[in-house]
Design an enzyme around this catalytic site. Structure first.
Site, PDB file in Angstrom:
ATOM      1  N   ASP A 158       0.809  -1.213   0.000  1.00 14.25           N
ATOM      2  CA  ASP A 158       0.000   0.000   0.000  1.00 14.25           C
ATOM      3  C   ASP A 158       0.847   1.270   0.000  1.00 14.25           C
ATOM      4  O   ASP A 158       0.313   2.361  -0.148  1.00 14.25           O
ATOM      5  CB  ASP A 158      -0.950   0.009   1.204  1.00 14.25           C
ATOM      6  CG  ASP A 158      -2.315  -0.534   0.826  1.00 14.25           C
ATOM      7  OD1 ASP A 158      -2.555  -0.709  -0.379  1.00 14.25           O
ATOM      8  OD2 ASP A 158      -3.125  -0.777   1.725  1.00 14.25           O
ATOM      9  N   ASP A 519     -11.596  -7.314   9.811  1.00 13.99           N
ATOM     10  CA  ASP A 519     -11.532  -8.764   9.925  1.00 13.99           C
ATOM     11  C   ASP A 519     -12.739  -9.341  10.670  1.00 13.99           C
ATOM     12  O   ASP A 519     -13.409 -10.242  10.180  1.00 13.99           O
ATOM     13  CB  ASP A 519     -10.221  -9.191  10.596  1.00 13.99           C
ATOM     14  CG  ASP A 519      -9.824  -8.280  11.749  1.00 13.99           C
ATOM     15  OD1 ASP A 519     -10.611  -7.368  12.085  1.00 13.99           O
ATOM     16  OD2 ASP A 519      -8.748  -8.460  12.322  1.00 13.99           O
TER      17      ASP A 519
HETATM   18  O1  LIG Z   1      -3.839   0.882   4.715  1.00 13.01           O
HETATM   19  C1  LIG Z   1      -3.381  -0.160   5.163  1.00 13.01           C
HETATM   20  C2  LIG Z   1      -3.189  -0.368   6.539  1.00 13.01           C
HETATM   21  C3  LIG Z   1      -2.663  -1.577   6.966  1.00 13.01           C
HETATM   22  N1  LIG Z   1      -2.313  -2.538   6.086  1.00 13.01           N
HETATM   23  C4  LIG Z   1      -1.727  -3.802   6.562  1.00 13.01           C
HETATM   24  O2  LIG Z   1      -2.572  -4.396   7.508  1.00 13.01           O
HETATM   25  C5  LIG Z   1      -1.809  -5.219   8.362  1.00 13.01           C
HETATM   26  C6  LIG Z   1      -2.236  -5.030   9.801  1.00 13.01           C
HETATM   27  O3  LIG Z   1      -1.805  -3.821  10.307  1.00 13.01           O
HETATM   28  P1  LIG Z   1      -1.123  -3.675  11.748  1.00 13.01           P
HETATM   29  O4  LIG Z   1      -0.802  -2.253  11.950  1.00 13.01           O
HETATM   30  O5  LIG Z   1      -0.052  -4.658  11.922  1.00 13.01           O
HETATM   31  O6  LIG Z   1      -2.350  -3.988  12.668  1.00 13.01           O
HETATM   32  P2  LIG Z   1      -2.536  -5.070  13.804  1.00 13.01           P
HETATM   33  O7  LIG Z   1      -3.359  -4.435  14.860  1.00 13.01           O
HETATM   34  O8  LIG Z   1      -1.305  -5.717  14.218  1.00 13.01           O
HETATM   35  O9  LIG Z   1      -3.450  -6.092  12.984  1.00 13.01           O
HETATM   36  C7  LIG Z   1      -4.584  -6.792  13.397  1.00 13.01           C
HETATM   37  O10 LIG Z   1      -5.776  -6.010  13.342  1.00 13.01           O
HETATM   38  C8  LIG Z   1      -6.116  -5.503  12.058  1.00 13.01           C
HETATM   39  C9  LIG Z   1      -7.472  -4.847  12.157  1.00 13.01           C
HETATM   40  O11 LIG Z   1      -7.497  -3.849  13.102  1.00 13.01           O
HETATM   41  C10 LIG Z   1      -6.161  -6.586  11.012  1.00 13.01           C
HETATM   42  O12 LIG Z   1      -6.302  -5.983   9.755  1.00 13.01           O
HETATM   43  C11 LIG Z   1      -4.899  -7.383  11.033  1.00 13.01           C
HETATM   44  O13 LIG Z   1      -4.932  -8.414  10.102  1.00 13.01           O
HETATM   45  C12 LIG Z   1      -4.691  -7.942  12.414  1.00 13.01           C
HETATM   46  O14 LIG Z   1      -3.506  -8.723  12.481  1.00 13.01           O
HETATM   47  C13 LIG Z   1      -0.350  -4.878   8.131  1.00 13.01           C
HETATM   48  O15 LIG Z   1       0.267  -5.922   7.436  1.00 13.01           O
HETATM   49  C14 LIG Z   1      -0.426  -3.630   7.292  1.00 13.01           C
HETATM   50  O16 LIG Z   1       0.630  -3.534   6.411  1.00 13.01           O
HETATM   51  C15 LIG Z   1      -2.506  -2.338   4.734  1.00 13.01           C
HETATM   52  O17 LIG Z   1      -2.188  -3.198   3.931  1.00 13.01           O
HETATM   53  N2  LIG Z   1      -3.037  -1.157   4.302  1.00 13.01           N
END
Ligand SMILES: O=c1ccn([C@@H]2O[C@H](COP(=O)(O)OP(=O)(O)O[C@H]3O[C@H](CO)[C@@H](O)[C@H](O)[C@H]3O)[C@@H](O)[C@H]2O)c(=O)[nH]1
Ligand SMILES: [Mn+2]
Length: 807
Positions: A158, A519
């Site tokens: 992204d 999710d």
């Molecule tokens: O505009 C965006 C924002 C995030 N991501 C990806 O989404 C994932 C999750 O983001 P992260 O900041 O690591 O969030 P977490 O809180 O660790 O993630 C949990 O919570 C999210 C929802 O809040 C879910 O989308 C994730 O799959 C879940 O692992 C990462 O790989 C990001 O690169 C994108 O691809 N595009």
């Protein structure tokens, strides 16, 4: 369908002839010791009920004790909420089931017919999600123990970053060394960084040849890592490298990460595996880089948008019927996960209705006592007492299998009895399976989840239409025969900004838009369309990610989650309403536990502030310590926390870790949940827009050092810290006051009246210990910023004086 019927008939015939017993690909087992748990929870309920009786029967009179009466009413409401919430949580504890798989049966029956799997890795920012970490995740999923021609890996970027593309290009070359190496030496885990950092010195010795092989691969990896790191540090790619691949030309027209056309590059074309002359061990999975189109005026819907673009693009390139989704930091820690998941999807009896298989997430950077209480140990691991049982059972089933496959050979008499016993037992489990599967399945938590493509795309569950194996086979044959370059061009349209206009994408199709927890809502709506899901927690952890390393990051992440859940609660998808008639009641209750995280903030804030303020005015809100009414309070507290400590320790945690977890729950409830609540309401009223704060996966080295020493990080002036320190100050003042009163007043009266309140206040002070250190004692950069100290001192004094005036 026909094939299925044929198989069923065949099995029936065999069964009639007494030759074979139907052997499922997975089995479900209920947790043991549930009767004890139910008795325990009944006793807690009696305790809670007595507390209500006490609150109702001892309400202070309105005429003489106005202040105390209001405090009392508030406290009763908070306790009512906690009881209600406790009641909800019992739904998630009542009847857990555990699954185990039989992978050898899968390969015996379906090795040649395994369906294709498309793996989606999402990344969003090369500075907080370093490209080298992203490609380690990519390499780990490429190296799954699964036929490479059936595997396709898609990276969605992204950020549209050339650096990430470069790293992926390097990884596509390194894969030629890494994959054969993994398969030959059967290494685990298959993320090179994790593997090489884990290999111990003594591991290398006995292998002889293997050790040389390993060092040569390690050297190639390190060279690649250094090249990627240098490029990342300089934030540019040399023109020599750029000339090596046509893909770099796509960046000529990129003006910024928020404004560019879709970029799509097929770095490895798995279809070439079929070219004659390619040896088995040289086969590589398809590898694709995608950065969907971004324009300033188009909302990109964060990760949900990325996922939907991936679903469409992959449908034209590999079109695997199963989709695995991981975050860019979540590498595969277990090369067998795909096969495990297939045991569920391909089970002849139950597989058809399963929409997704969710694995828990583990972390590779937790400190010994899990400072930020990230790992939700008990939630993930209640199965432990069962490990021994499962292992034993797998072994038995293996024996049964090998026995039935040689069923013509005569079996000695004694052991024949033994076999029958075991076979019988196996049948019993099938009955369990039907009874226990009633719950409906876990929610989708965003990472480490295998989806059936059709259910993710919005299809309703319909036994007749779910083609399964037959249909998968047809789809495989339909795959595009165009060359990679033509495909790249054709698929870009699918990843454009405007493609989704006036379509159901983000609503009825694909991952849902408009929620910070895309999710959970997606999983819920899949279940509401009639599908089941599976939670699978194998012995060897399947997915390992990076936990936030600072307190603020952890709290902000929790805020996003609770915000997402609460928004679901307020939307038309509210589990209580939307789920009615679609999913079972107990599943709706389980969703409600999470959906109601945010409102928990008010009773918690009340409980940690008001009794302490009343202490300042010597006003008692709890029973006297000599009264019998003290019993239900102490029983409920001891039973609840005693049980949680016992669970925590038996799941492999330390007592200190448990204490940290209790602390983080208080912090979360008073900050993350509170901010989430306010922000959700503000958004509903149209004051703020949806945002997604990506969690940083790297920390500055000084900060990281403090994390390793389990020192909490307060070093930024966040309003969350102001709330935390104000609460800490109020309680400190009240506690000192309470102690002083106790010591000065030689008579027993104060202790008797205020004993429990002083204890409560004391516990809050203990919980807040790291906050006091941050406020008063620390000198490093992680201490509370001065502005936070200043504000919280003012606020605490203000609160105390108001309380003294009113009470
Ligand atoms: O505009 C965006 C924002 C995030 N991501 C990806 O989404 C994932 C999750 O983001 P992260 O900041 O690591 O969030 P977490 O809180 O660790 O993630 C949990 O919570 C999210 C929802 O809040 C879910 O989308 C994730 O799959 C879940 O692992 C990462 O790989 C990001 O690169 C994108 O691809 N595009
Ligand atoms: Mn994450």
């Amino acid at each position: 369908m026909r094939l299925l019927k044929h198989r069923e008939r065949e099995r029936e015939r065999e069964r009639d002839m007494g030759q074979e017993v139907y052997l499922p690909l997975f089995e479900t087992k209920a947790a043991e010791g549930r009767v004890a748990y139910k008795l325990y929870s009944l006793s807690v309920f009696v305790g809670i009920f007595s507390i209500w009786v006490f609150r109702a029967s001892h309400l202070p009179p309105a005429e003489t004790e106005r202040g105390r009466r209001w405090g009392w009413i508030g406290l009763s409401m908070a306790e009512l909420w906690f009881s209600f919430y406790w009641f909800l949580t019992q739904f998630a504890r009542w009847n857990p089931v555990y699954r185990s798989t039989f992978k050898h049966r899968l390969s015996q029956r379906y090795e040649k017919e395994l369906p294709g799997v498309d793996v989606f890795v999402c990344t969003a920012d090369p500075t907080i999600e370093p490209p080298i970490m992203v490609v380690n995740t990519v390499l780990s999923v490429m190296a799954y123990d699964y036929p490479p021609e059936k595997l396709a890996v898609y990276l969605s970027d992204d950020a549209g970053s050339e650096l990430t593309f470069y790293a992926l290009l390097e990884a596509s070359r390194f894969a030629k060394h890494w994959l054969p190496f993994c398969k030959k030496l059967k290494v685990e885990p298959r993320s090179p960084a994790a593997y090489f950092s884990n290999v111990r010195r003594d591991d290398q010795e006995p292998l002889g040849d293997g050790s040389e092989y390993r060092s040569s691969v390690k050297k190639i990896y390190e060279e690649m890592r250094d090249r990627i790191d240098i490029a990342t540090r300089l934030a540019q790619i040399s023109s020599d490298v750029q000339n090596e691949h046509k893909g770099f030309r796509e960046w000529d027209s990129v003006s910024s990460s928020h404004n560019h056309a879709a970029i799509l590059q097929i770095l490895i074309d798995g279809r070439e595996n079929k070219v004659v002359g390619i040896e088995n061990h040289d086969k590589l999975p398809t590898l694709v880089y995608l950065s969907r189109e971004k324009r300033p005026h188009c909302h990109h819907n964060f990760k949900a948008g990325a996922m939907n673009a991936l679903i469409r693009v992959s449908s034209k390139i590999s079109n695997g019927p199963i989709i695995l989704n991981v975050d860019c930091d979540v590498y595969s820690n277990n090369s067998e996960s795909v096969r495990d998941a297939m045991c569920f999807f391909m089970d002849e009896n139950k597989g058809y209705e399963i929409a997704y298989v969710q694995y828990p997430q583990s972390y590779n950077n937790l400190t010994r006592n899990d400072l930020h209480g990230i790992c939700l140990r008990v939630l993930n691991e209640v199965r432990h007492s069962l490990c021994a049982w499962t292992g034993y059972n797998n072994f038995l089933n293996f024996l049964i299998d090998s026995h039935t496959f040689r069923s013509k050979s005569p079996v000695p008499k004694m052991s024949s009895y033994f076999w029958r016993l075991k076979l019988h037992r196996n049948r019993g489990i099938k009955v369990d399976l039907a009874a226990m599967d009633a719950n409906g399945g876990p929610c989708y938590i965003g990472s480490g989840c295998f989806h059936r493509r059709e259910s993710l795309c919005g299809m309703k569950y319909d036994r007749k239409e779910c083609g399964g194996l037959d249909q998968w086979r047809k789809e495989m044959d339909k795959n595009e025969k165009q060359s990679a370059i033509v495909l790249e061009d054709r698929c870009k349209v699918l990843a454009s900004c405007t493609y989704e206009d006036n379509t159901q994408w983000g609503r009825e199709m694909g991952v849902k838009y408009g929620f910070p927890a895309e999710d959970i809502i997606t999983g819920l709506s899949i279940q509401c369309r009639g599908w089941k899901s599976i939670y699978f927690n194998p012995e060897r952890k399947s997915f390992t990610g990076v936990a936030p390393t600072t307190l603020l990051q952890a709290l902000v992440q929790q805020k996003r989650w609770s915000e997402g859940q609460f928004q679901i609660f307020l939307s038309k998808y509210c589990p209580f309403i939307y789920g009615r008639g679609r999913i079972p009641l107990n599943l709706r209750m389980c969703y409600a536990i999470y959906a109601l995280w945010a409102p928990n903030c008010f009773p918690t804030l009340y409980y940690v502030i008001v009794p302490s303020l009343f202490l300042l005015g010597d006003v008692s809100l709890f029973p006297e310590i000599t009264s019998l009414w003290i019993l239900p309070f102490t029983y409920v507290l001891i039973a609840k926390y005693g049980c949680s400590l016992a669970e925590f320790v038996t799941c492999g945690g330390t007592p200190q870790g448990w204490w940290n977890e209790q602390r983080i729950w208080v912090f979360r409830r008073t900050t993350s949940f509170c901010f989430a609540f306010l922000e959700t309401i503000a958004r509903q009223l149209g004051f703020t827009k949806l945002e997604f704060v990506v969690t940083a996966k790297v920390a500055d080295s000084e900060v990281y050092q403090r994390y390793l020493q389990e020192t909490m990080e307060f070093g930024s002036p966040s309003p969350m810290f102001t709330v935390l320190s104000t609460i800490a100050m109020i309680n400190l003042l009240s506690f000192i006051w309470g102690l002083k009163r106790m010591i000065m007043d030689a008579n027993f009266g104060v202790l008797e009246q205020l004993g429990l309140q002083i204890v409560l206040c004391g516990v809050i002070v203990l919980i807040n210990w790291p906050v006091y250190q941050g406020l008063f004692f620390r000198r490093d950069k992680g201490k509370m910023p001065f502005s936070v100290i200043y504000k919280s001192v003012m606020l605490a004094f203000l609160a105390c004086s108001i309380a003294l005036y009113l009470v």
